[in-house]
Design an enzyme around this catalytic site. Structure first.
Site, short mmCIF file in Angstrom:
data_model
loop_
_atom_site.label_atom_id
_atom_site.label_comp_id
_atom_site.label_asym_id
_atom_site.label_seq_id
_atom_site.Cartn_x
_atom_site.Cartn_y
_atom_site.Cartn_z
N TRP A 88 0.81 -1.22 0.00
CA TRP A 88 0.00 0.00 0.00
C TRP A 88 0.84 1.27 0.00
O TRP A 88 0.33 2.34 -0.27
CB TRP A 88 -0.91 0.03 1.25
CG TRP A 88 -0.16 -0.32 2.51
CD1 TRP A 88 -0.06 -1.55 3.08
CD2 TRP A 88 0.63 0.56 3.33
NE1 TRP A 88 0.74 -1.50 4.20
CE2 TRP A 88 1.17 -0.21 4.38
CE3 TRP A 88 0.92 1.93 3.28
CZ2 TRP A 88 1.99 0.32 5.36
CZ3 TRP A 88 1.75 2.46 4.27
CH2 TRP A 88 2.27 1.67 5.29
N ASN A 89 2.14 1.18 0.34
CA ASN A 89 2.86 2.44 0.63
C ASN A 89 3.20 3.23 -0.62
O ASN A 89 3.21 4.45 -0.60
CB ASN A 89 4.10 2.17 1.48
CG ASN A 89 5.13 1.30 0.79
OD1 ASN A 89 4.79 0.45 -0.01
ND2 ASN A 89 6.39 1.54 1.09
N LYS A 109 -2.08 -8.14 -7.83
CA LYS A 109 -2.90 -8.13 -6.61
C LYS A 109 -2.43 -6.99 -5.72
O LYS A 109 -1.42 -7.09 -5.03
CB LYS A 109 -2.76 -9.45 -5.85
CG LYS A 109 -3.84 -9.60 -4.80
CD LYS A 109 -3.35 -10.18 -3.50
CE LYS A 109 -2.86 -9.16 -2.52
NZ LYS A 109 -3.79 -8.14 -2.08
N PRO A 110 -3.14 -5.85 -5.76
CA PRO A 110 -2.73 -4.74 -4.90
C PRO A 110 -3.15 -5.00 -3.46
O PRO A 110 -3.97 -5.88 -3.19
CB PRO A 110 -3.52 -3.56 -5.48
CG PRO A 110 -4.71 -4.17 -6.14
CD PRO A 110 -4.35 -5.57 -6.54
N ASP A 111 -2.58 -4.22 -2.56
CA ASP A 111 -2.99 -4.33 -1.16
C ASP A 111 -4.48 -3.96 -1.05
O ASP A 111 -4.99 -3.11 -1.79
CB ASP A 111 -2.15 -3.37 -0.30
CG ASP A 111 -2.37 -3.61 1.18
OD1 ASP A 111 -1.59 -4.38 1.76
OD2 ASP A 111 -3.33 -3.04 1.74
N GLY A 170 6.65 -6.42 -0.09
CA GLY A 170 5.89 -6.32 1.16
C GLY A 170 6.77 -6.69 2.33
O GLY A 170 8.00 -6.59 2.27
N GLU A 191 10.91 -8.25 -2.67
CA GLU A 191 11.40 -6.94 -2.24
C GLU A 191 10.80 -6.69 -0.87
O GLU A 191 9.60 -6.43 -0.75
CB GLU A 191 10.94 -5.85 -3.23
CG GLU A 191 11.31 -6.12 -4.68
CD GLU A 191 12.79 -5.97 -4.96
OE1 GLU A 191 13.48 -5.32 -4.16
OE2 GLU A 191 13.26 -6.53 -5.96
N LEU A 192 11.62 -6.78 0.17
CA LEU A 192 11.06 -6.85 1.53
C LEU A 192 11.46 -5.65 2.39
O LEU A 192 11.85 -4.62 1.88
CB LEU A 192 11.47 -8.19 2.15
CG LEU A 192 11.19 -9.42 1.26
CD1 LEU A 192 11.70 -10.69 1.89
CD2 LEU A 192 9.70 -9.54 0.93
N GLU A 235 12.02 -3.05 11.92
CA GLU A 235 11.56 -1.98 11.03
C GLU A 235 10.34 -1.29 11.64
O GLU A 235 9.36 -1.96 11.99
CB GLU A 235 11.19 -2.61 9.68
CG GLU A 235 10.76 -1.59 8.64
CD GLU A 235 10.28 -2.26 7.35
OE1 GLU A 235 9.55 -3.27 7.41
OE2 GLU A 235 10.65 -1.74 6.27
P1 NAD Z 1 2.41 -7.20 3.64
O1 NAD Z 1 3.46 -8.22 3.49
O2 NAD Z 1 1.46 -7.33 4.76
O3 NAD Z 1 1.50 -7.09 2.32
C1 NAD Z 1 2.06 -6.92 1.04
C2 NAD Z 1 1.14 -7.57 0.02
O4 NAD Z 1 1.04 -8.97 0.26
C3 NAD Z 1 -0.30 -7.05 0.06
O5 NAD Z 1 -0.80 -6.96 -1.24
C4 NAD Z 1 -1.02 -8.14 0.84
O6 NAD Z 1 -2.40 -8.19 0.56
C5 NAD Z 1 -0.32 -9.37 0.31
N1 NAD Z 1 -0.42 -10.58 1.15
C6 NAD Z 1 -0.78 -10.67 2.44
N2 NAD Z 1 -0.73 -11.96 2.84
C7 NAD Z 1 -0.30 -12.67 1.78
C8 NAD Z 1 -0.02 -14.07 1.57
N3 NAD Z 1 -0.18 -14.98 2.53
N4 NAD Z 1 0.40 -14.45 0.35
C9 NAD Z 1 0.60 -13.55 -0.63
N5 NAD Z 1 0.34 -12.22 -0.50
C10 NAD Z 1 -0.10 -11.80 0.70
O7 NAD Z 1 3.18 -5.83 3.63
P2 NAD Z 1 2.89 -4.55 4.50
O8 NAD Z 1 3.41 -4.82 5.84
O9 NAD Z 1 1.51 -4.10 4.36
O10 NAD Z 1 3.86 -3.54 3.71
C11 NAD Z 1 4.91 -2.93 4.28
C12 NAD Z 1 6.17 -3.75 4.13
O11 NAD Z 1 6.55 -3.78 2.77
C13 NAD Z 1 7.34 -3.14 4.87
O12 NAD Z 1 8.07 -4.15 5.51
C14 NAD Z 1 8.17 -2.52 3.76
O13 NAD Z 1 9.53 -2.37 4.06
C15 NAD Z 1 7.93 -3.47 2.65
N6 NAD Z 1 8.21 -2.84 1.36
C16 NAD Z 1 9.33 -3.21 0.69
C17 NAD Z 1 9.67 -2.58 -0.50
C18 NAD Z 1 10.92 -2.95 -1.27
O14 NAD Z 1 11.04 -2.56 -2.43
N7 NAD Z 1 11.86 -3.67 -0.68
C19 NAD Z 1 8.84 -1.58 -1.01
C20 NAD Z 1 7.71 -1.23 -0.28
C21 NAD Z 1 7.40 -1.87 0.90
#
Ligand code: NAD
Length: 528
Positions: free
Chosen positions: A166-167, A190-192, A241, A263-264, A395
């Site tokens: 979502w960010n 699949k967006p957030d 994510g 990308e985490l 984080e």
């Molecule tokens: P998240 O992992 O909760 O969600 C990310 C995506 O994954 C969403 O679309 C969500 O719906 C989906 N998702 C949730 N459960 C899932 C599953 N079991 N299987 C597959 N998909 C699933 O992420 P968040 O916490 O909302 O986002 C923030 C995180 O993302 C932070 O840790 C941030 O550092 C990271 N991030 C990393 C980058 C990068 O480029 N390295 C960029 C942006 C954000």
């Protein structure tokens, strides 16, 4: 100004509730479906809803993508590139509406939403210009050069799943989708669940740019339902994510034996060396730590400053941070917007409270600001942080940064590397050569010198990704394109089977081969 129908918030934007309804209707989820309400962090009002897709919906979307992909694969790269370039143009043409939509869905300030809108056309142009050379058949040398040759070919993997957070909903839905499409794949995104409308608006623009139907589809719904269903159907998954979700995705991709890039998260260090220009470093710290209210994977959360410049840096950094304006207007002005929702606000608050309870000093911020917006939190600077406290190791993903004095560059490097993460770092120094030398010592996928993150992200020709718990694989550059192709080697023999010719004994053939190998090894040393 848009028409007002639904929440009053639309009156401030170029959008209307009916526009979002039309976007939601793009999702093919026939029959009775429950829906997910989408709320804006700007006012915490509902702005619309999208279908909660089921595993069957995901399956059907991937099937449609698969049948559209075979025709797309047959188009030339130049034809695909032309459509993506048109899409980039449309993103720029519709920037005001896209900026409004990003602000409405995320609550970020307009100046930070701009980074997202700029990123997409640049990515399109980069891959449009470089795709042909990166994916052209490549001749490789054979072990027996005169007798055989080898050529490498690159074919699209098929359907790529893009799971985005979502960010940065605009950038992170497209930055991985553009090279996938250019390579001849279809994409199912699949967006957030909190930010689905941006991805749908991009799907609409791709269609307007001439992308054939079915090649870019959006599936919406709960991450834990739709995400795994998507990973089970696609030929490659690219995930952005959190680290724990990334591990789950990697496990599933491993079981299905499909490729994945992840990308985490990060706990990004910033190193201010003894010769740094302190005003510049303080400006960089403000930009890095508080862009998008700190909800940026590349944002510095730990700053290590040479002890001789520590007080000077703190004065400049704290002064500049206190001058930051918070606000949620749909116009340029405020520098810091909202956090995404109540849960995230609560999480950020807990990090800071825990740090303070463990002895940290609060030099700025540390308060939520309901007077500005329901989920706003002040840019926060901490010192005297216990190295074992949560804010030092985990984080935060909010507008919170800790500053530490260090006695030498070696200590700064050692502390920077003392983390499970390795996404992004920055080094601040008057001597760029020294900065690059220090950068080589830091265990991160990107290290920027005299800039917190933009210079690394904007080098689209250079790969980007994380070490350690920050990810796997790379986006951007040729690496970001080649992850989406199946690589095939076609090797041809000019002399029939590579074996002893008729009438030559195995012993003589073996002697000949050892001799030939010795010559080849010598040649390889002389002719690299
Ligand atoms: P998240 O992992 O909760 O969600 C990310 C995506 O994954 C969403 O679309 C969500 O719906 C989906 N998702 C949730 N459960 C899932 C599953 N079991 N299987 C597959 N998909 C699933 O992420 P968040 O916490 O909302 O986002 C923030 C995180 O993302 C932070 O840790 C941030 O550092 C990271 N991030 C990393 C980058 C990068 O480029 N390295 C960029 C942006 C954000």
């Amino acid at each position: 100004m848009g028409q007002t129908s639904g929440p009053q918030i639309f009156a401030e934007t170029t959008l209307a509730a009916r526009r979002l309804e039309r976007l939601s209707a793009r999702i093919e989820a026939p029959g009775e479906r429950s829906s997910l309400e989408v709320r804006t962090p700007v006012t915490d009002e509902a702005i619309g809803s999208v279908p909660a897709c089921t595993a069957n919906d995901v399956s059907a979307a991937v099937e449609r993508a698969r049948s559209a992909q075979s025709g797309w694969e047959r188009a030339t790269i130049d034809e695909r590139a032309a459509i993506l370039e048109r899409f980039g143009d449309l993103v720029l043409d519709r920037r005001e509406e896209l900026l409004d939509l990003v602000q409405l869905e995320t609550g970020k300030s307009r100046q930070h939403a701009v980074e997202e809108v700029l990123d997409v056309p640049l990515t399109c142009s980069y891959y449009a210009a470089n795709g042909v050379s990166v994916l052209a058949d490549a001749d490789r040398s054979s072990a027996v050069p005169l007798a055989a040759d080898a050529t490498v070919t690159y074919d699209p993997v098929g359907v790529v799943g893009v799971i985005s957070p979502w960010n940065y909903p605009l950038t992170l839905a497209m930055t991985d989708a553009v090279p996938a499409l250019l390579a001849g794949n279809a994409v199912v995104c699949k967006p957030d669940e909190r930010t689905p409308f941006i991805a749908l608006a991009l799907a609409e623009l791709l269609a307007e740019a001439g992308l054939p139907a079915g090649l870019f589809q959006v599936v919406t719904g709960e991450g834990e339902t739709v995400g795994p269903a998507l990973v089970d159907e696609v030929d490659y998954v690219t995930f952005t994510g959190g680290t724990e979700t990334g591990r789950t995705v990697a496990k599933q991709a491993g079981r299905n034996l499909i490729g994945c890039s992840l990308e985490l998260g990060g706990k990004n260090p910033m190193l201010v060396l003894d010769d740094a220009d302190i005003e510049t470093a303080a400006r960089g710290a403000v930009k890095g730590a508080f862009t998008n209210a700190g909800q940026l994977c590349l944002a510095p959360e730990r700053i290590y400053v040479d002890e001789h410049r520590y007080d000077e840096f703190l004065d400049a950094f704290v002064g500049a941070t206190r001058r930051l304006e918070l606000g949620l207007e749909f116009e340029y002005g405020p520098a810091v917007g909202s956090l995404i929702d109540d849960d995230h606000l609560e999480s950020v608050r807990e990090f800071v409270d825990d740090a303070v309870e463990n002895g940290a000093s609060l030099l700025s911020g540390g308060r939520s600001r309901p007077d500005v917006g329901p989920f706003c939190y002040e840019p926060t600077i901490l010192t005297d942080v216990d190295p074992d406290s949560r804010v030092a190791c985990e984080e935060t993903f909010g507008p919170v940064v800790s500053v530490h004095a260090v006695s030498s560059v070696d200590e700064a490097i050692e502390r920077a590397n003392d983390s499970e993460y390795g996404l992004n770092a920055s080094v601040w120094t008057a001597d760029r050569k020294r900065g690059r030398a220090v950068a080589r010592e830091i265990d991160c996928g990107t290290v920027c010198v005299n800039d917190p993150y933009t210079v690394g992200w904007a080098a689209i020709d250079a790969p980007m990704g994380g070490f350690g718990d920050s990810g796997l694989g790379r986006r951007h550059g040729p690496e970001g394109l080649k992850r989406y192709v199946d690589v095939r080697t076609i090797a041809t023999s000019r002399i029939g089977p590579m074996d002893a010719p008729p009438g030559i004994s195995p012993r003589w053939f073996a002697r000949f081969m050892f001799g030939l190998t010795a010559v080849q090894r010598r040649l390889a040393r002389w002719l690299p």
